[in-house]
Design an enzyme around this catalytic site. Structure first.
Site, mmCIF file in Angstrom:
data_model
loop_
_atom_site.group_PDB
_atom_site.id
_atom_site.type_symbol
_atom_site.label_atom_id
_atom_site.label_comp_id
_atom_site.label_asym_id
_atom_site.label_seq_id
_atom_site.Cartn_x
_atom_site.Cartn_y
_atom_site.Cartn_z
ATOM 1 N N CYS A 12 0.843 -1.196 0.000
ATOM 2 C CA CYS A 12 0.000 0.000 0.000
ATOM 3 C C CYS A 12 0.880 1.249 0.000
ATOM 4 O O CYS A 12 2.095 1.176 0.197
ATOM 5 C CB CYS A 12 -0.910 0.005 1.225
ATOM 6 N N HIS A 74 3.288 2.158 11.477
ATOM 7 C CA HIS A 74 2.219 1.826 12.417
ATOM 8 C C HIS A 74 1.954 2.946 13.411
ATOM 9 O O HIS A 74 0.931 2.932 14.097
ATOM 10 C CB HIS A 74 2.564 0.550 13.186
ATOM 11 N N HIS A 124 -0.976 -5.478 18.812
ATOM 12 C CA HIS A 124 -0.432 -5.003 17.543
ATOM 13 C C HIS A 124 0.128 -3.598 17.733
ATOM 14 O O HIS A 124 -0.405 -2.794 18.503
ATOM 15 C CB HIS A 124 -1.533 -4.996 16.482
ATOM 16 N N GLU A 126 0.102 -0.902 15.944
ATOM 17 C CA GLU A 126 -0.849 0.187 15.671
ATOM 18 C C GLU A 126 -1.819 0.362 16.831
ATOM 19 O O GLU A 126 -2.101 1.489 17.259
ATOM 20 C CB GLU A 126 -1.622 -0.092 14.382
ATOM 21 N N SER A 218 1.811 -9.991 9.989
ATOM 22 C CA SER A 218 1.098 -8.941 9.260
ATOM 23 C C SER A 218 -0.397 -9.163 9.405
ATOM 24 O O SER A 218 -0.943 -10.145 8.889
ATOM 25 C CB SER A 218 1.495 -8.970 7.776
ATOM 26 N N SER A 262 2.235 -5.130 3.055
ATOM 27 C CA SER A 262 3.644 -4.854 3.311
ATOM 28 C C SER A 262 4.558 -5.781 2.510
ATOM 29 O O SER A 262 5.744 -5.904 2.803
ATOM 30 C CB SER A 262 3.948 -4.984 4.814
#
Length: 310
Positions: A12, A74, A124, A126, A218, A262
């Site tokens: 992305c 992130h 995670h 993020e 991921s 990713s």
């Protein structure tokens, strides 16, 4: 054996931009990456070979021995930014703007005196960055995690890489268990994630098996695997071409190919090439003359023949 690539897959813009910033750094040995720049083992290896210092993502308090610190795609919390600034660190920020949008949404809902519910994967990077700045927050990974909350004002947001299907299920469970609550929902799933999920849904009716390329940690890659399992289509999750086993496939199979956000383009191409080699070998074994066909996207249903995961 036929190979069909998903119409939307792979890296992305947030990951691509982060890598572009890292690759432009002149003296990488003077920079510490705050965790994993992206969740991809090939990228992590390349950054290490370039000379970057990298702190383990699982550490609660990551310490950098260099003055310059690169914040990953992130993102991190304002609390962590303040801590690094107090240490005299110079920050190189590659936080994805769509992750930043989730931080803003969380702050907005908290300012409205709402108890924030974050639909995401506990632990995670993020998610950690978002919840560290909130006084009250529950992280919900699946509908079974939902309960009745004391607050009658709830705010619901999402980790950027959660599938819309799961978000809808969790949101429904929240409303069911909190019927009298004032609930405000902000859809913060990123568009690249939605596009890759939609492409997978279009691909699944056309294939017998899917190869999905991406890091083991991921989340968006794991969600693509979960989507295959939900639709009872066998999925093989690999990080590179070397992990592909010929015995997974049979002649006559239609094989789907997708990848997480990713995953490097060259890794996807190497996997595609490996699948082509397996197809050629199967063709020789059965003495077939047709060339393996590769298309983008598909129409129609996959074969109705009985098949199961090898």
């Amino acid at each position: 054996m036929r190979i069909i690539r998903a119409t939307d897959m792979g890296m992305c813009f947030g990951v691509r931009d982060a890598l572009q910033v890292a690759n432009a750094i002149v003296n990488p040995q003077e920079v510490t990456i705050h965790g994993e720049l992206v969740h991809n083992p090939m990228v992590i290896y390349q950054l290490s070979q370039a000379g970057f210092h990298q702190t383990p993502e699982e550490l609660e308090h990551r310490e950098a021995n260099t003055k310059r610190v690169l914040i990953t795609a992130h993102g991190i919390s304002k609390h962590q930014r303040h801590r690094l600034a107090e240490q005299g660190k110079q920050l190189i920020d590659t936080t994805c703007p769509l992750v930043g949008r989730v931080h803003d949404a969380a702050t907005q809902l908290a300012a409205e005196d709402r108890h924030v519910l974050l639909i995401g994967k506990p632990g995670h990077a993020e998610v950690i960055g978002i919840v560290e700045d909130l006084d009250r927050c529950d992280v919900i990974a699946e509908p079974s995690d939902v309960r009745e909350y004391k607050s009658k004002r709830l705010g619901v947001i999402c980790q950027t890489t959660m599938p819309s299907r799961l978000v809808d299920e969790v949101r429904g469970a929240i409303e069911l268990q909190n019927p009298s609550a004032d609930i405000r929902f902000l859809d913060t799933v990123c568009r690249p994630t939605k596009l890759r999920q939609e492409a997978m849904l279009n691909l699944l009716p056309c294939v017998n098996i899917v190869v999905i390329v991406g890091g083991r940690n991921s989340n968006n890659t794991l969600q693509l695997v979960a989507l295959c399992e939900c639709h009872q289509v066998p999925a093989r999750h690999v990080t590179c071409a070397d992990e592909i086993e010929p015995q997974w496939f049979e002649d006559g199979y239609t094989v789907g190919l997708s990848a997480g956000t990713s995953t490097l383009d060259e890794t996807i191409d190497a996997v595609h090439q490996r699948l082509g080699e397996i197809a050629a070998s199967l063709r020789m074994q059965t003495q077939l003359q047709d060339e393996p066909e590769t298309t983008h996207g598909c129409t129609g249903e996959r074969s109705r023949q009985e098949w199961s995961e090898p």
